[in-house]
Write an enzyme that holds these catalytic residues in place. Structure first.
Site, PDB file in Angstrom:
ATOM      1  N   CYS A 141     -73.541  12.828 -17.554  1.00  0.00           N
ATOM      2  CA  CYS A 141     -72.424  13.068 -16.629  1.00  0.00           C
ATOM      3  C   CYS A 141     -71.087  12.867 -17.345  1.00  0.00           C
ATOM      4  O   CYS A 141     -70.683  11.736 -17.627  1.00  0.00           O
ATOM      5  CB  CYS A 141     -72.551  12.122 -15.439  1.00  0.00           C
TER       6      CYS A 141
ATOM      7  N   CYS B 184     -68.440  10.737 -15.580  1.00  0.00           N
ATOM      8  CA  CYS B 184     -68.790   9.311 -15.630  1.00  0.00           C
ATOM      9  C   CYS B 184     -68.176   8.656 -16.866  1.00  0.00           C
ATOM     10  O   CYS B 184     -67.729   7.502 -16.820  1.00  0.00           O
ATOM     11  CB  CYS B 184     -70.308   9.128 -15.653  1.00  0.00           C
TER      12      CYS B 184
END
Length: 302
Positions: free
Chosen positions: A47, A50
């Site tokens: 991700c 993230c």
């Protein structure tokens, strides 16, 4: 800050930052939040956003000097908790206090917004004029003064056309006035990359709820079906949707929790998913969101 695939994004920092697991979640988060609020950062190595958010969270948590803690959770390695809390996209941050989830946001927010979130959580104040106007507009909308709310949101947009909170506020005004298509039209102007912003996602959830409620129709037949068969989960589910749309939030939550209690797996965990959608539509500070999350958490983690 960088980290390799499969690595933990945050190392322990004087106990303020921990990498939690399914096994240690009760200790790291639920029990720890009895002392200070604990932010749970749900992330995964693949991700990209993230990687942007986690260092920001670490910086803000460290700056808070013990007023809040951070627990990171790799959902690839530990998916159970994220699933139980209805996390459908990452990054997602859920705040726990006194053992219960009480607030949260999705997406890689900039540092200023993360700081404001933490300040709100621990009792600090954002203290800028725009935030005050937004708060006044939201309060007016809650009190039924749609005209004042619309004027305040529009004033913010005149100065800052890309302000998502004000745009979402105007869409909520449209909903409050019964203009579902108008609300949908306002959200259509939001760039796809920003559709996951908490304010926008919340209004979208309200629109989804309104559309579902329109399909449900008259509630009296549903009540009769439940009276005849308390295990008619579809009737109870449809009744909850209709009640939520009509403003009976407490009753809607109670019906959905009853389905979760009786048959968690019904309709592919549909009752819990609907609760998560309602909480998003009502917002994290709504009293029924807070109470409902606590009751749902008690069912899931008991």
């Amino acid at each position: 800050m960088t980290f390799a695939a499969g690595a933990t994004p945050a190392a322990a920092t004087d106990g303020l930052i921990v990498a939690t697991t399914t096994q240690s979640f009760m200790t790291d988060v639920v029990q720890a939040s009895n002392a200070v609020p604990v932010l749970v950062d749900f992330w995964a190595p693949w991700c990209g956003p993230c990687r942007q958010l986690t260092p920001v969270l670490e910086k803000v948590v460290k700056a808070a000097q013990g007023k809040v803690k951070l627990a990171t959770m790799n959902i690839d390695e530990h998916p159970a908790i994220a699933g139980q809390l209805g996390i459908q996209s990452i990054p997602a941050v859920i705040a726990f206090t006194r053992g219960q989830p009480v607030d949260g946001f999705m997406g890689a927010l900039p540092e200023a917004q993360v700081k404001a979130f933490v300040e709100r959580l621990v009792g600090g104040a954002v203290g800028d004029e725009e935030a005050d106007v937004l708060a006044e507009a939201e309060a007016a909308l809650e009190a039924g003064d749609s005209a004042f709310a619309a004027e305040a949101f529009a004033a913010i947009l005149a100065e800052e056309p890309d302000n998502l909170a004000a745009l979402a506020g105007l869409a909520k005004v449209r909903l409050a006035m019964g203009d579902l298509e108008g609300a949908k039209g306002m959200l259509a102007a939001v760039p796809p990359a920003k559709a996951s912003d908490p304010a926008i996602a919340g209004v979208q959830a309200q629109i989804d709820l309104a559309e579902k409620a329109a399909a449900v129709g008259d509630l009296a037949p549903l009540e009769a079906r439940i009276a005849a068969d308390p295990l008619d989960h579809q009737a109870r589910f449809d009744l909850a949707v209709g009640l939520a749309a009509a403003g009976y939030r407490k009753e809607a939550v109670a019906h959905l929790l009853e389905i979760v209690r009786k048959d968690r797996a019904w309709n592919d965990d549909g009752a819990r998913k609907e609760l998560v959608g309602l909480f998003e539509a009502w917002g994290p500070k709504d009293e029924h969101t807070i109470a409902g999350r606590k009751r749902l958490s008690s069912l899931l983690f008991s």
